[in-house]
Design a protein around this motif. Structure first.
Motif, PDB file in Angstrom:
ATOM      1  N   ALA A   1      31.761  53.695  35.953  1.00 61.18           N
ATOM      2  CA  ALA A   1      31.735  52.975  37.230  1.00 61.18           C
ATOM      3  C   ALA A   1      30.471  52.114  37.312  1.00 61.18           C
ATOM      4  CB  ALA A   1      31.787  53.958  38.392  1.00 61.18           C
ATOM      5  N   ALA A   2      30.634  50.862  37.774  1.00 62.14           N
ATOM      6  CA  ALA A   2      29.536  49.884  37.762  1.00 62.14           C
ATOM      7  C   ALA A   2      28.623  49.998  38.983  1.00 62.14           C
ATOM      8  CB  ALA A   2      30.117  48.470  37.695  1.00 62.14           C
ATOM      9  N   SER A   3      27.406  49.562  38.798  1.00 64.90           N
ATOM     10  CA  SER A   3      26.397  49.619  39.858  1.00 64.90           C
ATOM     11  C   SER A   3      26.814  48.849  41.109  1.00 64.90           C
ATOM     12  CB  SER A   3      25.080  49.045  39.334  1.00 64.90           C
ATOM     13  OG  SER A   3      24.098  49.079  40.341  1.00 64.90           O
TER      14      SER A   3
ATOM     15  N   LEU B   1      18.496  48.449  33.571  1.00 69.07           N
ATOM     16  CA  LEU B   1      17.517  47.566  34.206  1.00 69.07           C
ATOM     17  C   LEU B   1      18.222  46.285  34.642  1.00 69.07           C
ATOM     18  CD1 LEU B   1      14.518  46.871  34.840  1.00 69.07           C
ATOM     19  CD2 LEU B   1      14.359  45.996  32.490  1.00 69.07           C
ATOM     20  N   ASN B   2      18.282  46.066  35.950  1.00 72.24           N
ATOM     21  CA  ASN B   2      18.981  44.884  36.465  1.00 72.24           C
ATOM     22  C   ASN B   2      18.051  43.675  36.382  1.00 72.24           C
ATOM     23  OD1 ASN B   2      20.367  42.946  37.848  1.00 72.24           O
ATOM     24  ND2 ASN B   2      20.508  44.069  39.779  1.00 72.24           N
ATOM     25  N   ALA B   3      18.270  42.862  35.358  1.00 68.87           N
ATOM     26  CA  ALA B   3      17.459  41.652  35.190  1.00 68.87           C
ATOM     27  C   ALA B   3      18.268  40.457  35.669  1.00 68.87           C
ATOM     28  CB  ALA B   3      17.076  41.493  33.723  1.00 68.87           C
TER      29      ALA B   3
ATOM     30  N   SER C   1      32.803  38.305  41.536  1.00 73.50           N
ATOM     31  CA  SER C   1      33.188  39.374  40.614  1.00 73.50           C
ATOM     32  C   SER C   1      34.698  39.545  40.660  1.00 73.50           C
ATOM     33  CB  SER C   1      32.496  40.676  41.015  1.00 73.50           C
ATOM     34  OG  SER C   1      32.889  41.055  42.328  1.00 73.50           O
ATOM     35  N   GLY C   2      35.219  40.431  39.830  1.00 72.59           N
ATOM     36  CA  GLY C   2      36.651  40.716  39.838  1.00 72.59           C
ATOM     37  C   GLY C   2      37.409  39.932  38.781  1.00 72.59           C
ATOM     38  N   PRO C   3      38.753  40.025  38.803  1.00 72.88           N
ATOM     39  CA  PRO C   3      39.578  39.416  37.744  1.00 72.88           C
ATOM     40  C   PRO C   3      39.275  37.941  37.493  1.00 72.88           C
ATOM     41  CG  PRO C   3      40.927  40.838  39.106  1.00 72.88           C
ATOM     42  CD  PRO C   3      39.569  40.808  39.748  1.00 72.88           C
TER      43      PRO C   3
ATOM     44  N   MET D   1      33.360  37.936  46.623  1.00 65.90           N
ATOM     45  CA  MET D   1      31.975  37.472  46.580  1.00 65.90           C
ATOM     46  C   MET D   1      31.150  38.444  47.405  1.00 65.90           C
ATOM     47  SD  MET D   1      32.352  33.390  47.210  1.00 65.90           S
ATOM     48  CE  MET D   1      30.709  33.266  47.896  1.00 65.90           C
ATOM     49  N   ASN D   2      29.953  38.751  46.916  1.00 64.66           N
ATOM     50  CA  ASN D   2      29.079  39.605  47.718  1.00 64.66           C
ATOM     51  C   ASN D   2      27.656  39.084  47.670  1.00 64.66           C
ATOM     52  OD1 ASN D   2      26.952  41.661  46.463  1.00 64.66           O
ATOM     53  ND2 ASN D   2      28.532  41.292  44.906  1.00 64.66           N
ATOM     54  N   ALA D   3      26.954  39.333  48.773  1.00 64.13           N
ATOM     55  CA  ALA D   3      25.512  39.105  48.794  1.00 64.13           C
ATOM     56  C   ALA D   3      24.903  40.260  49.575  1.00 64.13           C
ATOM     57  CB  ALA D   3      25.159  37.766  49.431  1.00 64.13           C
TER      58      ALA D   3
ATOM     59  N   GLY E   1      30.448  46.172  28.323  1.00 64.33           N
ATOM     60  CA  GLY E   1      31.058  44.979  28.918  1.00 64.33           C
ATOM     61  C   GLY E   1      31.638  45.245  30.289  1.00 64.33           C
ATOM     62  N   MET E   2      31.594  44.235  31.132  1.00 67.23           N
ATOM     63  CA  MET E   2      32.254  44.352  32.444  1.00 67.23           C
ATOM     64  C   MET E   2      32.498  42.974  33.024  1.00 67.23           C
ATOM     65  SD  MET E   2      29.068  45.623  34.722  1.00 67.23           S
ATOM     66  CE  MET E   2      27.971  45.843  33.313  1.00 67.23           C
ATOM     67  N   GLY E   3      33.341  42.964  34.062  1.00 65.61           N
ATOM     68  CA  GLY E   3      33.705  41.727  34.749  1.00 65.61           C
ATOM     69  C   GLY E   3      35.217  41.663  34.856  1.00 65.61           C
ATOM     70  N   GLY E   4      35.754  42.179  35.960  1.00 66.55           N
ATOM     71  CA  GLY E   4      37.187  42.069  36.202  1.00 66.55           C
ATOM     72  C   GLY E   4      38.047  43.097  35.504  1.00 66.55           C
TER      73      GLY E   4
ATOM     74  N   ARG F   1      28.539  39.745  54.368  1.00 68.81           N
ATOM     75  CA  ARG F   1      27.996  39.735  53.014  1.00 68.81           C
ATOM     76  C   ARG F   1      29.020  40.107  51.947  1.00 68.81           C
ATOM     77  NH1 ARG F   1      23.457  44.506  53.513  1.00 68.81           N
ATOM     78  NH2 ARG F   1      24.891  46.226  53.814  1.00 68.81           N
ATOM     79  N   ILE F   2      30.265  40.275  52.351  1.00 67.47           N
ATOM     80  CA  ILE F   2      31.350  40.454  51.372  1.00 67.47           C
ATOM     81  C   ILE F   2      32.564  39.666  51.849  1.00 67.47           C
ATOM     82  CG2 ILE F   2      33.129  42.068  50.592  1.00 67.47           C
ATOM     83  CD1 ILE F   2      31.199  44.113  50.045  1.00 67.47           C
ATOM     84  N   ILE F   3      33.184  38.896  50.961  1.00 70.43           N
ATOM     85  CA  ILE F   3      34.485  38.288  51.293  1.00 70.43           C
ATOM     86  C   ILE F   3      35.408  38.427  50.088  1.00 70.43           C
ATOM     87  CG2 ILE F   3      33.614  36.591  52.954  1.00 70.43           C
ATOM     88  CD1 ILE F   3      34.112  34.484  50.635  1.00 70.43           C
TER      89      ILE F   3
HETATM   90  C1  LIG Z   1      29.405  44.832  46.282  1.00 71.44           C
HETATM   91  C2  LIG Z   1      28.724  44.764  44.941  1.00 71.44           C
HETATM   92  C3  LIG Z   1      27.422  45.259  44.808  1.00 71.44           C
HETATM   93  C4  LIG Z   1      26.781  45.205  43.566  1.00 71.44           C
HETATM   94  N1  LIG Z   1      25.513  45.715  43.439  1.00 71.44           N
HETATM   95  C5  LIG Z   1      24.910  45.716  42.230  1.00 71.44           C
HETATM   96  C6  LIG Z   1      23.615  46.310  42.059  1.00 71.44           C
HETATM   97  O1  LIG Z   1      23.023  46.879  42.983  1.00 71.44           O
HETATM   98  N2  LIG Z   1      23.031  46.257  40.826  1.00 71.44           N
HETATM   99  C7  LIG Z   1      23.675  45.673  39.753  1.00 71.44           C
HETATM  100  O2  LIG Z   1      23.118  45.660  38.651  1.00 71.44           O
HETATM  101  N3  LIG Z   1      24.913  45.119  39.881  1.00 71.44           N
HETATM  102  C8  LIG Z   1      25.531  45.135  41.087  1.00 71.44           C
HETATM  103  N4  LIG Z   1      26.793  44.583  41.215  1.00 71.44           N
HETATM  104  C9  LIG Z   1      27.445  43.960  40.034  1.00 71.44           C
HETATM  105  C10 LIG Z   1      28.474  44.891  39.380  1.00 71.44           C
HETATM  106  O3  LIG Z   1      27.854  46.082  38.908  1.00 71.44           O
HETATM  107  C11 LIG Z   1      29.190  44.174  38.200  1.00 71.44           C
HETATM  108  O4  LIG Z   1      28.218  43.746  37.269  1.00 71.44           O
HETATM  109  C12 LIG Z   1      29.983  42.945  38.652  1.00 71.44           C
HETATM  110  O5  LIG Z   1      30.568  43.144  39.906  1.00 71.44           O
HETATM  111  C13 LIG Z   1      31.082  42.550  37.631  1.00 71.44           C
HETATM  112  O6  LIG Z   1      32.033  43.578  37.428  1.00 71.44           O
HETATM  113  P1  LIG Z   1      33.431  43.666  38.257  1.00 71.44           P
HETATM  114  O7  LIG Z   1      34.119  42.331  38.108  1.00 71.44           O
HETATM  115  O8  LIG Z   1      34.181  44.798  37.640  1.00 71.44           O
HETATM  116  O9  LIG Z   1      33.075  43.927  39.683  1.00 71.44           O
HETATM  117  C14 LIG Z   1      27.455  44.642  42.441  1.00 71.44           C
HETATM  118  C15 LIG Z   1      28.761  44.139  42.599  1.00 71.44           C
HETATM  119  C16 LIG Z   1      29.408  44.212  43.813  1.00 71.44           C
HETATM  120  C17 LIG Z   1      30.821  43.678  43.936  1.00 71.44           C
END
Ligand SMILES: Cc1cc2nc3c(=O)[nH]c(=O)nc-3n(C[C@H](O)[C@H](O)[C@H](O)COP(=O)(O)O)c2cc1C
Length: 301
Positions: A16-18, A124-126, A214-216, A65-67, A239-242, A56-58
């Protein structure tokens, strides 16, 4: 189904991703944590952070998209309040995601985590695109990335995986810089800087104006980047992204990933990570793949 990343063994390559899985404990009653490879915590900073204002999410056509702005409880509260509970409920692999606005911030977070039990590695989130400083600056400037990685590696008692920004021209080069700085693994991709406007109000749909996509929608770009990175470095690539279906995980592994992370899919279905892990097992059985790690780099490219 076992894979090894930087000396850490995972019982499945599906993680599960961060930022999409809280601090793990929130999912205790939703999925069986023992069925997934592990999870990455929400990004942890030295001090608690409230994040950005809403909205901050749509949802977008094929993703979101998130911020969020890296809202989190801070490393000390995570260690005191979440880690002990996590140890009680599961022995799944816990990866702590670390970030800071300066290198010193990152070092302090790593030093605090070093003494805490039950964490397998650091990510490490760079690469966060949603804060005004730090994050992405490190991830897009080779000398700064090298210094960040080298100093964090020096302070780290655990394997260090560096999460790369996709908002660069040459991601293979950035992966090489991270490897050269001492990274034990790299993970990619984080989200892509993006914009959406409400045409009635003429205002951005996200208060921060831009957000991370993010997502598909991003999967084919992430796939290309994972392939480039796996050619550029010898360290493991996550790897990740969608990733939404088991076949998506297979695809990333064939492009060179040793393991995959699942983020946005958990918003559509909170059980997604477990379903993908189970689906990957079935896919391997149906395709007579005896060991899932044989999929890594197996594409005929
Ligand atoms: C709501 C949300 C919050 C996220 N917060 C973090 C974060 O705190 N640190 C980080 O490294 N990545 C964060 N990410 C990025 C995800 O870990 C991932 O790299 C990205 O969403 C691509 O994968 P996905 O398409 O499966 O979502 C976040 C993504 C989303 C959608």
């Amino acid at each position: 189904m076992r894979v090894t990343v930087a000396g850490v063994e995972f019982r499945s390559p599906v993680i599960a991703a961060s930022g999409t899985f809280g601090y793990g404990v929130e999912f205790e009653e939703i999925i069986s944590l023992d069925k997934i490879g592990g999870f990455v915590t929400k990004g942890l900073s030295r001090e608690p952070m409230a994040g950005n204002p809403a909205p901050r999410i749509i949802e977008t056509a094929a993703g979101m998209m998130n911020a969020i702005g890296l809202q989190n409880m801070g490393v000390k509260a995570f260690i005191a309040e979440k880690l002990p509970k996590l140890k009680q409920i599961s022995d799944t692999v816990v990866i702590a995601n670390v970030f800071g606005f300066t290198i010193e911030d990152c070092l302090e977070v790593i030093q605090a985590l070093n003494d805490a039990p039950g964490i397998a590695m650091y990510e490490l989130n760079a690469s966060c695109p949603n804060t005004s400083h730090g994050g992405m600056v490190f991830g897009t400037d080779p000398p700064q990335l090298w210094e960040l990685v080298a100093r964090c590696k020096g302070a780290s008692k655990r394997p260090l995986m560096v999460k790369l920004s996709p908002n660069v021209t040459n991601i293979g080069l950035m992966a090489q810089v991270a490897a050269d700085g001492g990274a034990d693994a790299v993970s990619l991709v984080n989200t892509f800087v993006s914009l959406a406007i409400d045409v009635e109000t003429r205002r951005p749909r996200i208060a921060n104006i831009t957000g991370g996509l993010s997502g598909p929608a991003i999967k084919p770009i992430a796939m290309r980047m994972v392939h480039e990175v796996s050619k550029a470095v010898k360290i493991p690539v996550v790897g990740m992204g969608g990733v939404v279906r088991a076949e998506d995980a297979v695809e990333f592994m064939m492009a060179g990933a040793t393991a995959v992370q699942v983020g946005t899919a958990s918003y559509a279905d909170p059980r997604a990570v477990e379903n993908i892990a189970n689906g990957l097992k079935r896919w391997c059985a149906a395709h007579e793949v005896a060991e899932v790690r044989a999929l890594t780099g197996a594409a005929l490219l």
